[in-house]
Design a protein around this motif. Structure first.
Motif, short mmCIF file in Angstrom:
data_model
loop_
_atom_site.label_atom_id
_atom_site.label_comp_id
_atom_site.label_asym_id
_atom_site.label_seq_id
_atom_site.Cartn_x
_atom_site.Cartn_y
_atom_site.Cartn_z
N GLU A 1 -20.76 35.68 -21.53
CA GLU A 1 -19.95 36.82 -20.63
C GLU A 1 -19.33 36.11 -19.53
OE1 GLU A 1 -20.45 40.35 -20.43
OE2 GLU A 1 -21.43 40.54 -22.45
N ARG A 2 -18.26 36.52 -19.23
CA ARG A 2 -17.55 36.14 -18.21
C ARG A 2 -18.03 36.53 -16.98
NH1 ARG A 2 -11.50 37.70 -18.78
NH2 ARG A 2 -11.38 36.95 -16.73
N PRO A 3 -18.30 35.94 -15.80
CA PRO A 3 -18.82 36.25 -14.58
C PRO A 3 -18.12 37.31 -14.05
CG PRO A 3 -18.51 33.79 -14.51
CD PRO A 3 -17.76 34.36 -15.49
N ALA A 4 -19.00 38.40 -13.15
CA ALA A 4 -18.45 39.35 -12.74
C ALA A 4 -17.24 39.16 -11.46
CB ALA A 4 -19.43 40.09 -11.93
N GLN A 5 -17.58 37.89 -10.99
CA GLN A 5 -16.36 37.51 -9.99
C GLN A 5 -15.09 37.29 -10.70
OE1 GLN A 5 -17.16 34.23 -7.65
NE2 GLN A 5 -15.31 34.17 -6.57
N ASP A 6 -15.12 36.63 -11.97
CA ASP A 6 -13.87 36.60 -12.65
C ASP A 6 -13.20 37.73 -12.94
OD1 ASP A 6 -14.15 33.85 -12.40
OD2 ASP A 6 -14.92 33.32 -14.27
N GLU A 7 -14.20 38.61 -13.44
CA GLU A 7 -13.65 40.02 -13.74
C GLU A 7 -12.91 40.72 -12.82
OE1 GLU A 7 -12.75 42.85 -16.45
OE2 GLU A 7 -13.48 41.01 -16.84
N ALA A 8 -13.53 40.61 -11.62
CA ALA A 8 -13.02 41.39 -10.45
C ALA A 8 -11.88 40.90 -9.79
CB ALA A 8 -14.25 41.48 -9.09
N GLU A 9 -11.62 39.54 -9.83
CA GLU A 9 -10.45 38.93 -9.42
C GLU A 9 -9.21 39.40 -10.36
OE1 GLU A 9 -9.94 34.77 -7.80
OE2 GLU A 9 -12.10 34.97 -7.31
N ARG A 10 -9.59 39.29 -11.86
CA ARG A 10 -8.59 39.66 -12.60
C ARG A 10 -8.20 41.17 -12.29
NH1 ARG A 10 -8.23 42.77 -16.69
NH2 ARG A 10 -10.41 43.51 -16.96
N ILE A 11 -9.02 41.83 -12.05
CA ILE A 11 -8.57 43.52 -11.71
C ILE A 11 -7.65 43.48 -10.50
CG2 ILE A 11 -9.61 45.69 -10.83
CD1 ILE A 11 -11.94 45.05 -12.98
N ALA B 1 -7.47 39.71 1.51
CA ALA B 1 -8.71 40.21 2.24
C ALA B 1 -9.85 40.37 1.22
CB ALA B 1 -8.62 41.28 3.15
N ARG B 2 -9.51 41.12 0.03
CA ARG B 2 -10.57 41.52 -1.09
C ARG B 2 -10.88 40.09 -1.85
NH1 ARG B 2 -10.44 47.09 -3.03
NH2 ARG B 2 -9.26 48.15 -1.15
N ARG B 3 -10.02 39.50 -1.89
CA ARG B 3 -10.32 37.98 -2.55
C ARG B 3 -11.41 37.14 -1.90
NH1 ARG B 3 -5.34 35.27 -4.73
NH2 ARG B 3 -5.27 36.77 -6.33
N ALA B 4 -10.89 37.25 -0.66
CA ALA B 4 -11.85 36.38 0.43
C ALA B 4 -13.33 37.02 0.45
CB ALA B 4 -11.61 36.31 1.83
N VAL B 5 -13.44 38.27 0.44
CA VAL B 5 -14.68 38.72 0.19
C VAL B 5 -15.57 38.48 -0.92
CG1 VAL B 5 -15.95 41.22 -0.08
CG2 VAL B 5 -14.18 40.85 1.87
N LEU B 6 -14.81 38.60 -2.03
CA LEU B 6 -15.40 38.22 -3.46
C LEU B 6 -15.92 36.61 -3.43
CD1 LEU B 6 -13.04 40.03 -6.22
CD2 LEU B 6 -15.32 40.31 -5.33
N ARG B 7 -15.18 35.72 -2.82
CA ARG B 7 -15.40 34.47 -3.03
C ARG B 7 -16.55 34.16 -1.76
NH1 ARG B 7 -9.55 31.72 -3.74
NH2 ARG B 7 -8.92 32.61 -5.90
N ARG B 8 -16.78 35.06 -0.81
CA ARG B 8 -17.80 34.84 0.17
C ARG B 8 -19.32 34.99 -0.38
NH1 ARG B 8 -17.14 38.53 4.78
NH2 ARG B 8 -15.00 38.34 4.23
#
Length: 84
Positions: free
Chosen positions: A48-58, A75-82
């Motif tokens: 399965e692809r990690p949830a972070q990759d899926e969230a960044e794709r969206i 801003a949202r990408r920074a939150v995901l990567r944090r």
């Protein structure tokens, strides 16, 4: 004296060869069935692809459609990567 059909076989060696060949045959059949059942279905991978990759794709898709601006994207990408 009796040199007929029963007396001219391979003996025990023939039985051993037949048993080994049958094991190889049925092992091959089972292997093919298992591989067919375990193969990934279309749209799926083995992992399965990690949830972070899926969230960044969206997020990227939303940015491409114009639903969010560049500032919100970063801003949202920074939150995901944090969260890593």
């Amino acid at each position: 004296m009796m040199d007929g059909w029963y007396g001219s076989g391979w003996g025990i060696g023939g039985w051993i060869v037949m048993a080994v060949l049958m094991l190889i045959f049925w092992g091959g059949v089972v292997t093919v069935v298992v591989l067919l059942l375990r193969r990934p279905h279309p749209g799926q991978g083995f992992a399965e692809r990690p949830a972070q990759d899926e969230a960044e794709r969206i997020l990227n898709e939303r940015f491409a459609r114009g639903e969010i601006d560049e500032q919100e994207l970063t801003a949202r990408r920074a939150v995901l990567r944090r969260r890593e």
